[in-house]
Write an enzyme that holds these catalytic residues in place. Structure first.
Site, PDB file in Angstrom:
ATOM      1  N   TYR A 129      21.465   4.028  -5.667  1.00 23.53           N
ATOM      2  CA  TYR A 129      22.420   5.004  -5.137  1.00 23.53           C
ATOM      3  C   TYR A 129      23.832   4.687  -5.640  1.00 23.53           C
ATOM      4  O   TYR A 129      24.717   5.534  -5.578  1.00 23.53           O
ATOM      5  CB  TYR A 129      22.393   4.996  -3.606  1.00 23.53           C
ATOM      6  CG  TYR A 129      21.105   5.519  -3.029  1.00 23.53           C
ATOM      7  CD1 TYR A 129      20.916   6.880  -2.829  1.00 23.53           C
ATOM      8  CD2 TYR A 129      20.064   4.655  -2.694  1.00 23.53           C
ATOM      9  CE1 TYR A 129      19.725   7.361  -2.304  1.00 23.53           C
ATOM     10  CE2 TYR A 129      18.875   5.128  -2.163  1.00 23.53           C
ATOM     11  CZ  TYR A 129      18.713   6.487  -1.975  1.00 23.53           C
ATOM     12  OH  TYR A 129      17.540   6.969  -1.464  1.00 23.53           O
TER      13      TYR A 129
ATOM     14  N   LYS B 144       9.601  -1.617  -5.766  1.00 26.23           N
ATOM     15  CA  LYS B 144      10.424  -0.911  -4.795  1.00 26.23           C
ATOM     16  C   LYS B 144      10.132  -1.477  -3.417  1.00 26.23           C
ATOM     17  O   LYS B 144       8.972  -1.580  -3.054  1.00 26.23           O
ATOM     18  CB  LYS B 144      10.093   0.586  -4.838  1.00 26.23           C
ATOM     19  CG  LYS B 144      10.865   1.438  -3.874  1.00 26.23           C
ATOM     20  CD  LYS B 144      10.447   2.893  -4.004  1.00 26.23           C
ATOM     21  CE  LYS B 144      11.205   3.747  -3.008  1.00 26.23           C
ATOM     22  NZ  LYS B 144      10.814   5.142  -3.076  1.00 26.23           N
TER      23      LYS B 144
ATOM     24  N   LYS C 164       4.996  -0.998  -4.541  1.00 26.77           N
ATOM     25  CA  LYS C 164       5.871  -0.446  -3.510  1.00 26.77           C
ATOM     26  C   LYS C 164       5.525  -1.150  -2.200  1.00 26.77           C
ATOM     27  O   LYS C 164       4.423  -1.021  -1.690  1.00 26.77           O
ATOM     28  CB  LYS C 164       5.686   1.057  -3.354  1.00 26.77           C
ATOM     29  CG  LYS C 164       6.601   1.638  -2.295  1.00 26.77           C
ATOM     30  CD  LYS C 164       6.426   3.128  -2.129  1.00 26.77           C
ATOM     31  CE  LYS C 164       7.402   3.630  -1.082  1.00 26.77           C
ATOM     32  NZ  LYS C 164       7.223   5.047  -0.815  1.00 26.77           N
TER      33      LYS C 164
ATOM     34  N   ARG D 214       3.651   4.171   7.186  1.00 25.74           N
ATOM     35  CA  ARG D 214       3.178   4.400   5.820  1.00 25.74           C
ATOM     36  C   ARG D 214       2.588   3.136   5.207  1.00 25.74           C
ATOM     37  O   ARG D 214       2.391   3.067   4.006  1.00 25.74           O
ATOM     38  CB  ARG D 214       4.341   4.919   4.979  1.00 25.74           C
ATOM     39  CG  ARG D 214       4.807   6.289   5.432  1.00 25.74           C
ATOM     40  CD  ARG D 214       5.820   6.855   4.454  1.00 25.74           C
ATOM     41  NE  ARG D 214       6.063   8.231   4.764  1.00 25.74           N
ATOM     42  CZ  ARG D 214       7.190   8.683   5.311  1.00 25.74           C
ATOM     43  NH1 ARG D 214       8.162   7.856   5.608  1.00 25.74           N
ATOM     44  NH2 ARG D 214       7.344   9.969   5.553  1.00 25.74           N
TER      45      ARG D 214
END
Length: 182
Positions: free
Chosen positions: A159, A93, A40, A62
């Site tokens: 999505y 990701k 990620k 993050r």
């Protein structure tokens, strides 16, 4: 799962797969597959989701548990660690900017299903460009998904999934009706 376990897994992120494996063994659970989240990357492509969910960090970022964008070797090593710890599947990701990593991981771990997550910023970029006449949405989405598959993704999380399924169903129905006419 109790809150302590979530805390334990979060704090000891480097050993999350081991922790989950131990929990599965203790609780005699053998029907759960573990998806590694080790590749990620820290990315601006997460922005639209964070804005919509109001989940942007109030301070800092993050990046402490996300890979730097240029960290090809680190992505491979982190994924190797998770595979060694018992991960059943692996994931990259976000997706579109990291197709080289998808290919690297698929080559290194050919027997592990590989997922790619097309995140909100990738969705927004394609959707808004198509909405402004830059290109046809269906064409660019299917080209993007095709590139993900070609790079080695076995699973695509997007999505656009509901729309992709509608397009595929329509195309299949068109092919069946042509076959029926012959």
């Amino acid at each position: 799962m109790c809150p302590f376990i979530y805390f334990f897994i979060y704090i000891f992120n480097s050993y999350a797969i081991v922790a989950l494996s131990v929990l599965q063994e203790i609780n005699k659970i053998n029907t759960v597959a573990v998806l590694s989240y080790s590749a990620k990357f820290a990315s601006a492509f997460y922005g639209p989701f964070r804005d919509a969910a109001k989940s942007a960090p109030s301070s800092g970022d993050r990046k402490c548990y996300q890979l730097p964008p240029m960290s090809r070797g680190l992505a491979i090593r982190a994924t190797q660690r998770d595979v060694d710890e018992g991960a059943d599947m692996i994931m990259v990701k976000p997706g579109m900017a990291y197709l080289d990593i998808v290919r690297d991981l698929k080559n290194q771990f050919p027997h592990h299903p590989l997922a790619i997550y097309q995140v909100s910023g990738e969705y927004a970029m394609l959707f808004h460009a198509a909405s402004n006449g830059v290109f046809d949405l269906e064409t660019v989405v299917m080209e993007t998904v095709g590139g993900m598959r070609r790079a080695g993704a076995d699973i695509i999380i997007s999505y656009f999934s509901p729309q992709i399924l509608k397009w595929l169903k329509r195309d299949m129905q068109d092919k069946l009706s042509i076959a029926d006419e012959k």
